[in-house]
Design a protein around this motif. Structure first.
Motif, PDB file in Angstrom:
ATOM      1  N   GLY A 159       0.978  -1.406   0.042  1.00  0.00           N
ATOM      2  CA  GLY A 159       0.036  -0.092   0.095  1.00  0.00           C
ATOM      3  C   GLY A 159       0.890   1.103   0.137  1.00  0.00           C
ATOM      4  N   ARG A 160       1.993   1.253  -0.654  1.00  0.00           N
ATOM      5  CA  ARG A 160       2.743   2.340  -0.894  1.00  0.00           C
ATOM      6  C   ARG A 160       2.150   3.696  -1.152  1.00  0.00           C
ATOM      7  NH1 ARG A 160       8.163   1.592  -1.622  1.00  0.00           N
ATOM      8  NH2 ARG A 160       7.602  -0.591  -2.199  1.00  0.00           N
ATOM      9  N   VAL A 161       2.212   4.642  -0.420  1.00  0.00           N
ATOM     10  CA  VAL A 161       2.007   6.023  -0.565  1.00  0.00           C
ATOM     11  C   VAL A 161       2.883   6.998  -0.994  1.00  0.00           C
ATOM     12  CG1 VAL A 161       0.703   7.837   0.367  1.00  0.00           C
ATOM     13  CG2 VAL A 161      -0.116   5.766   1.045  1.00  0.00           C
ATOM     14  N   LYS A 162       2.765   7.968  -2.124  1.00  0.00           N
ATOM     15  CA  LYS A 162       3.860   8.921  -2.497  1.00  0.00           C
ATOM     16  C   LYS A 162       3.315  10.050  -2.284  1.00  0.00           C
ATOM     17  CE  LYS A 162       7.226   9.688  -6.155  1.00  0.00           C
ATOM     18  NZ  LYS A 162       7.587   9.506  -7.267  1.00  0.00           N
ATOM     19  N   ILE A 163       3.866  11.103  -1.596  1.00  0.00           N
ATOM     20  CA  ILE A 163       3.796  12.347  -1.367  1.00  0.00           C
ATOM     21  C   ILE A 163       4.921  13.196  -1.228  1.00  0.00           C
ATOM     22  CG2 ILE A 163       3.448  12.199   1.209  1.00  0.00           C
ATOM     23  CD1 ILE A 163       1.061  14.063   1.159  1.00  0.00           C
ATOM     24  N   ALA A 164       4.694  14.493  -2.019  1.00  0.00           N
ATOM     25  CA  ALA A 164       5.631  15.353  -2.320  1.00  0.00           C
ATOM     26  C   ALA A 164       6.997  14.780  -2.433  1.00  0.00           C
ATOM     27  CB  ALA A 164       6.004  16.132  -0.803  1.00  0.00           C
ATOM     28  N   GLY A 165       7.010  13.852  -3.480  1.00  0.00           N
ATOM     29  CA  GLY A 165       8.360  13.117  -3.751  1.00  0.00           C
ATOM     30  C   GLY A 165       8.770  12.074  -2.920  1.00  0.00           C
ATOM     31  N   TYR A 206      -0.423   8.978   5.248  1.00  0.00           N
ATOM     32  CA  TYR A 206      -1.460   8.057   4.802  1.00  0.00           C
ATOM     33  C   TYR A 206      -2.812   8.621   4.783  1.00  0.00           C
ATOM     34  CZ  TYR A 206       2.359   5.091   5.952  1.00  0.00           C
ATOM     35  OH  TYR A 206       3.632   4.533   6.029  1.00  0.00           O
ATOM     36  N   SER A 207      -3.218   9.741   5.316  1.00  0.00           N
ATOM     37  CA  SER A 207      -4.472  10.271   5.344  1.00  0.00           C
ATOM     38  C   SER A 207      -5.091  10.492   3.678  1.00  0.00           C
ATOM     39  CB  SER A 207      -4.505  11.669   6.139  1.00  0.00           C
ATOM     40  OG  SER A 207      -3.813  12.735   5.404  1.00  0.00           O
ATOM     41  N   THR A 208      -3.876  10.576   2.963  1.00  0.00           N
ATOM     42  CA  THR A 208      -4.275  11.076   1.406  1.00  0.00           C
ATOM     43  C   THR A 208      -5.089   9.582   0.918  1.00  0.00           C
ATOM     44  OG1 THR A 208      -2.052  10.297   0.507  1.00  0.00           O
ATOM     45  CG2 THR A 208      -2.397  12.490   1.202  1.00  0.00           C
ATOM     46  N   GLU A 209      -4.588   8.498   1.626  1.00  0.00           N
ATOM     47  CA  GLU A 209      -5.203   7.201   1.091  1.00  0.00           C
ATOM     48  C   GLU A 209      -6.108   6.389   1.716  1.00  0.00           C
ATOM     49  OE1 GLU A 209      -4.502   6.150  -2.054  1.00  0.00           O
ATOM     50  OE2 GLU A 209      -3.269   7.645  -2.711  1.00  0.00           O
ATOM     51  N   TYR A 210      -5.975   6.588   3.272  1.00  0.00           N
ATOM     52  CA  TYR A 210      -6.524   5.714   4.010  1.00  0.00           C
ATOM     53  C   TYR A 210      -7.626   6.467   5.136  1.00  0.00           C
ATOM     54  CZ  TYR A 210      -3.307   2.394   2.549  1.00  0.00           C
ATOM     55  OH  TYR A 210      -2.810   1.529   1.539  1.00  0.00           O
ATOM     56  N   GLU A 211      -8.624   5.932   5.473  1.00  0.00           N
ATOM     57  CA  GLU A 211      -9.577   6.811   6.297  1.00  0.00           C
ATOM     58  C   GLU A 211      -8.979   6.765   7.554  1.00  0.00           C
ATOM     59  OE1 GLU A 211     -14.426   6.607   7.465  1.00  0.00           O
ATOM     60  OE2 GLU A 211     -13.713   5.424   6.161  1.00  0.00           O
ATOM     61  N   SER A 212      -8.603   5.579   8.389  1.00  0.00           N
ATOM     62  CA  SER A 212      -8.141   5.481   9.743  1.00  0.00           C
ATOM     63  C   SER A 212      -6.522   5.237   9.710  1.00  0.00           C
ATOM     64  CB  SER A 212      -8.878   4.503  10.774  1.00  0.00           C
ATOM     65  OG  SER A 212     -10.156   4.805  10.595  1.00  0.00           O
ATOM     66  N   ILE A 213      -5.898   6.048  10.643  1.00  0.00           N
ATOM     67  CA  ILE A 213      -4.434   5.937  10.755  1.00  0.00           C
ATOM     68  C   ILE A 213      -4.238   5.609  12.210  1.00  0.00           C
ATOM     69  CG2 ILE A 213      -2.002   6.524  10.368  1.00  0.00           C
ATOM     70  CD1 ILE A 213      -3.779   8.765   8.346  1.00  0.00           C
ATOM     71  N   TYR A 214      -3.833   4.253  12.546  1.00  0.00           N
ATOM     72  CA  TYR A 214      -3.718   4.003  13.921  1.00  0.00           C
ATOM     73  C   TYR A 214      -2.293   3.575  14.192  1.00  0.00           C
ATOM     74  CZ  TYR A 214      -8.937   3.315  14.603  1.00  0.00           C
ATOM     75  OH  TYR A 214     -10.065   3.521  14.692  1.00  0.00           O
ATOM     76  N   PHE A 215      -1.826   3.639  15.482  1.00  0.00           N
ATOM     77  CA  PHE A 215      -0.512   3.690  15.974  1.00  0.00           C
ATOM     78  C   PHE A 215      -0.403   2.623  17.235  1.00  0.00           C
ATOM     79  CE2 PHE A 215      -0.340   7.621  13.878  1.00  0.00           C
ATOM     80  CZ  PHE A 215       0.411   7.631  12.879  1.00  0.00           C
TER      81      PHE A 215
END
Length: 246
Positions: A159-165, A206-215
């Motif tokens: 689920g690779r996400v790319k943002i600002a390079g 991750y907020s650009t691709e997924y609804e929930s971000i958990y840690f």
């Protein structure tokens, strides 16, 4: 409450049918008649859609199939069977997503996963873990023990996400819940500040691709005020954090 229970049952039926279709497609990849069971899946999908319509108004772009007008596997060629199969699969995913959004089920299930790991992870790790990967392995063992299937219920480091390079790859992805789970380990003095910086960057990515971000932070004994850390990160219901002490 009754409506939520019924919606969950419908959503679980969607997931079960999706798994059956995945299993059918993956079990015999070299078979030219790979998608010949399309009409069976159409019938099951119709049954789920009818049940869903009895509970909520379905205004999602999903189809109901007139099975009398759909040819059988014996009256179709392989490319037609593939098209029918993929069409059912797409409708099923849309229906499942609509039901989850309407009933808030994805959020509930995501919370359940995090709470389950928080309650059980310490028992799954016997020695002090040397790195994040060791904690990730413990989590994956728990997920498998709970009956979760990799590639269906969750994925690891995809689920690779790319943002600002810059590219980011989440530790765990739960697509049914539209949630990513990032694992951190606090194993030395000063590491917590680094972790918080990493988590803030993860939230943006991750907020650009997924609804929930958990840690989940696995602490070896360097975090004094858990509430302060958690409150500083949990800016909304879609961002949550838990700390597990070794």
């Amino acid at each position: 409450m009754v409506k939520e229970i019924k919606l969950k049952e419908i959503r679980d039926q969607c997931i079960a049918l999706q798994k059956a279709m995945d299993a059918s497609r993956n079990s015999r990849k070299d078979d030219v008649w790979l998608h010949s069971s399309f009409k069976i899946f159409m019938r099951k999908y119709n049954e789920i859609l009818i049940k869903a319509r009895e509970i909520i108004d379905i205004n999602a772009p999903v189809d109901m199939y007139n099975l009398e007008k759909v040819p059988s596997a014996f009256d179709t060629v392989t490319i037609q069977q593939r098209m029918y199969f993929d069409d059912v699969y797409s409708n099923l995913l849309i229906l499942k997503s609509f039901i989850e959004a309407s009933g808030g089920l994805a959020q509930v299930e995501a919370d359940n996963i995090l709470n389950f790991l928080k309650a059980n992870l310490r028992k799954a790790i016997y020695d002090i873990p040397p790195n994040e990967k060791s904690v990730q392995n413990g989590i994956e063992s728990l997920l498998i023990g709970k009956g979760k299937q990799k590639g269906i219920d969750y994925d690891r480091e995809t689920g690779r996400v790319k943002i600002a390079g810059k590219e980011s790859v989440p530790d765990f992805v739960f697509r049914n819940e539209n949630m990513v789970l990032e694992i951190k380990i606090c194993n030395r003095q000063g590491k917590l500040a680094e972790i918080i910086d990493e988590m803030n960057a993860d939230i943006i990515a991750y907020s650009t691709e997924y609804e929930s971000i958990y840690f989940l932070i696995y602490d070896i004994g360097f975090i004094r005020d858990e509430d302060e850390v958690i409150k500083g990160l949990q800016r909304s219901e879609k961002i949550k954090c838990c700390i597990v002490k070794h």
